[in-house]
Design an enzyme around this catalytic site. Structure first.
Site, PDB file in Angstrom:
ATOM      1  N   CYS A   1      52.786   0.749 -11.694  1.00 49.16           N
ATOM      2  CA  CYS A   1      52.732  -0.426 -10.848  1.00 49.16           C
ATOM      3  C   CYS A   1      52.390  -1.570 -11.761  1.00 49.16           C
ATOM      4  O   CYS A   1      51.127  -1.882 -12.685  1.00 49.16           O
ATOM      5  CB  CYS A   1      52.015  -0.372  -9.511  1.00 49.16           C
ATOM      6  SG  CYS A   1      51.540  -1.824  -8.777  1.00 49.16           S
TER       7      CYS A   1
ATOM      8  N   CYS B   1      50.311  -4.276  -9.355  1.00 52.53           N
ATOM      9  CA  CYS B   1      49.467  -4.074  -9.026  1.00 52.53           C
ATOM     10  C   CYS B   1      48.214  -2.342  -9.660  1.00 52.53           C
ATOM     11  O   CYS B   1      48.257  -1.960 -10.382  1.00 52.53           O
ATOM     12  CB  CYS B   1      48.751  -4.351  -8.022  1.00 52.53           C
ATOM     13  SG  CYS B   1      50.499  -4.056  -6.813  1.00 52.53           S
ATOM     14  N   SER B   2      48.925  -1.277  -8.132  1.00 47.86           N
ATOM     15  CA  SER B   2      48.077  -0.090  -7.928  1.00 47.86           C
ATOM     16  C   SER B   2      48.959   0.739  -8.018  1.00 47.86           C
ATOM     17  O   SER B   2      48.142   1.479  -7.030  1.00 47.86           O
ATOM     18  CB  SER B   2      46.946   0.715  -7.807  1.00 47.86           C
ATOM     19  OG  SER B   2      46.595  -1.208  -6.933  1.00 47.86           O
ATOM     20  N   CYS B   3      50.084   0.069  -7.236  1.00 48.50           N
ATOM     21  CA  CYS B   3      51.160   1.304  -5.606  1.00 48.50           C
ATOM     22  C   CYS B   3      51.502   2.104  -6.943  1.00 48.50           C
ATOM     23  O   CYS B   3      51.455   2.793  -7.514  1.00 48.50           O
ATOM     24  CB  CYS B   3      52.137   0.186  -5.988  1.00 48.50           C
ATOM     25  SG  CYS B   3      51.687  -1.211  -4.989  1.00 48.50           S
TER      26      CYS B   3
END
Lengths: 222, 219
Positions: free
Chosen positions: A123, A126-128
């Site tokens: 990702c 962000c941090s998906c």
């Protein structure tokens, strides 16, 4: 849903961040403990949340929602061709139908490694991450190095994990820029033809379900 | 917005350093921040997209130097104040100074935990037929909105192939600017690495993004 009033918000959040900017690392951590505790106190006192409910969320992520779920799913896909097919067609539906897992969130997509193609998930924004089946993301997944390099030089990133793939293997990177979540189905190691699901699950690491690693070798599992 | 959060392809961040036997949380407060983030979700004071946008609005120096959960904490506290659920003087005092607002749903309790530890659903009925189909060649638009978008910079203005259709989903660009969910078709669009990174790119690399229909045009 009203919009975020960006200009005013930037003022708030910057002020909040500057609050503790001149502490050294040791007292900084203590400072975070205090500040987080204060916010929790406010939310509890205002009647928004119950402390026991927060305790339970932490406990779930520490003990129940982790890579062992994905490992069960992959091991089943390796041994049950019908399940493998359903998993590749609609992973949320296939995983939710497993009694040992139960209902998971929507939009999970399973992508399968083959001798020709190796899948990796990132990702960049962000941090998906496929948390429902693999647990919370590790620090490396959220790191700037992983987020920046994986879409450009994934082979060098794999080298950081000690993984070298043949030059002719295609690398297929999935940047999770929406609410879809990707789970990599690694290749079943050879020499495990007679293994059952429970034993196979021991070969399946968190990293191999993100594509940053490969399953363990059969000899590594007692 | 063209922020530092949009990191795909940026050089200079060094090696990826996996931590052997990494704990789920490195400090107790990190777990509390995560739990509060999940719990606050039930009040529907903001959406997942707004929570991402709020982190993107941190100044670059803060974004690049604060830890992951510290940014979450700053986001939560600031959004709670912005939405009027808590007040800045309460944060200063470390205690509630007045009763909570919008309490019609009641407090977040143990029975609510399961709801928030499973991801929500962002699929919505499609407002119109999909403009693109699997196999179509599409170009991503060269857009630079100053507000939230999920089209990363490295993938703007490039030609790729539609690989999957995911139905219509909440459109982040819209919901974060107060224009409602405005559901849009979502596609997986695959690019050859050479298209993104030039002639020296890995010849055996393909990269995809999840692209909302307004990001795309026919080639």
């Amino acid at each position: 849903m009203f919009p975020l009033h960006a200009a005013g918000f930037v003022g708030y959040i910057s002020l909040m961040a500057e609050h503790d900017h001149d502490h050294d690392e040791g007292s900084h951590l203590t400072e975070m403990d205090l500040r987080v505790r204060a916010l929790e106190t406010i939310l509890v006192e205002k009647g928004y949340i119950e402390t026991a409910a927060l305790d339970r969320i932490v406990e779930l992520y520490e003990t129940k929602i982790g890579p062992h779920i994905g490992a069960q799913v992959i091991a089943k896909a390796w041994t049950d061709p019908g399940f493998r097919q359903s998993l590749l067609e609609d992973a949320s539906k296939a995983v939710s139908a497993l009694a040992e897992v139960g209902r998971i969130g929507d939009h999970l997509i399973a992508v399968e490694n083959t001798p020709q193609v190796h899948n990796m998930v990132v990702c960049t924004l962000c941090s998906c991450y496929p948390t429902d089946v693999v647990g919370l993301p590790p620090t490396w997944y959220k790191s700037f190095a992983y987020r920046s390099r994986t879409v450009k030089e994934p082979r060098a990133v794999l080298a950081d994990f000690g993984v070298a793939l043949p030059a002719e293997t295609e690398i297929r990177v999935w940047d999770s820029t929406a609410e879809t979540r990707y789970l990599v189905v690694p290749m079943r190691p050879s020499g495990t033809e007679r293994w059952g699901e429970a034993q196979l699950a021991k070969l399946i690491t968190r990293d191999c379900m993100i594509g940053a690693g490969l399953p363990k070798k059969p000899s590594e599992v007692a | 917005m063209d922020g530092v959060h949009d990191m795909g392809g940026v050089d200079g961040f060094g090696k990826v350093e996996p931590e052997p036997n990494e704990p789920v949380f490195h400090h107790r407060w990190e777990g509390r921040v995560l739990a509060m983030s999940r719990a606050i979700g039930v009040f529907r004071a903001w959406t997942i997209d707004t929570s991402r946008y709020a982190i993107e609005l941190l100044s670059p120096s803060i974004y690049l130097t604060r830890s992951y959960y510290e940014k979450w904490f700053l986001r939560n506290q600031s959004l709670l104040i912005e939405r009027g659920l808590i007040d800045a003087d309460e944060v200063e005092a470390g205690h509630a100074l007045r009763p909570g607002k919008n309490m019609s749903r009641g407090r977040f309790a143990l029975a609510d935990v399961e709801k928030v530890t499973r991801r929500g659903s962002y699929g919505r009925p499609a407002p119109a037929p999909a403009r693109f189909k699997v196999g179509d060649r599409v170009r991503t638009k060269n857009i630079h909105p100053t507000t939230h978008t999920r089209l990363p910079r490295y993938a703007r203005g490039h030609v790729g192939t539609v690989e999957r259709l995911h139905g219509a989903h909440v459109f982040p660009d819209s919901v974060t600017t107060g224009k409602g969910e405005d559901p849009q078709w979502l596609y997986t669009v695959r690019f050859d690495a050479k298209e993104l990174w030039g002639a020296d790119a890995d010849p055996k690399l393909k990269v995809s993004i999840e692209a909302f229909e307004p990001y795309l045009e026919h080639v």
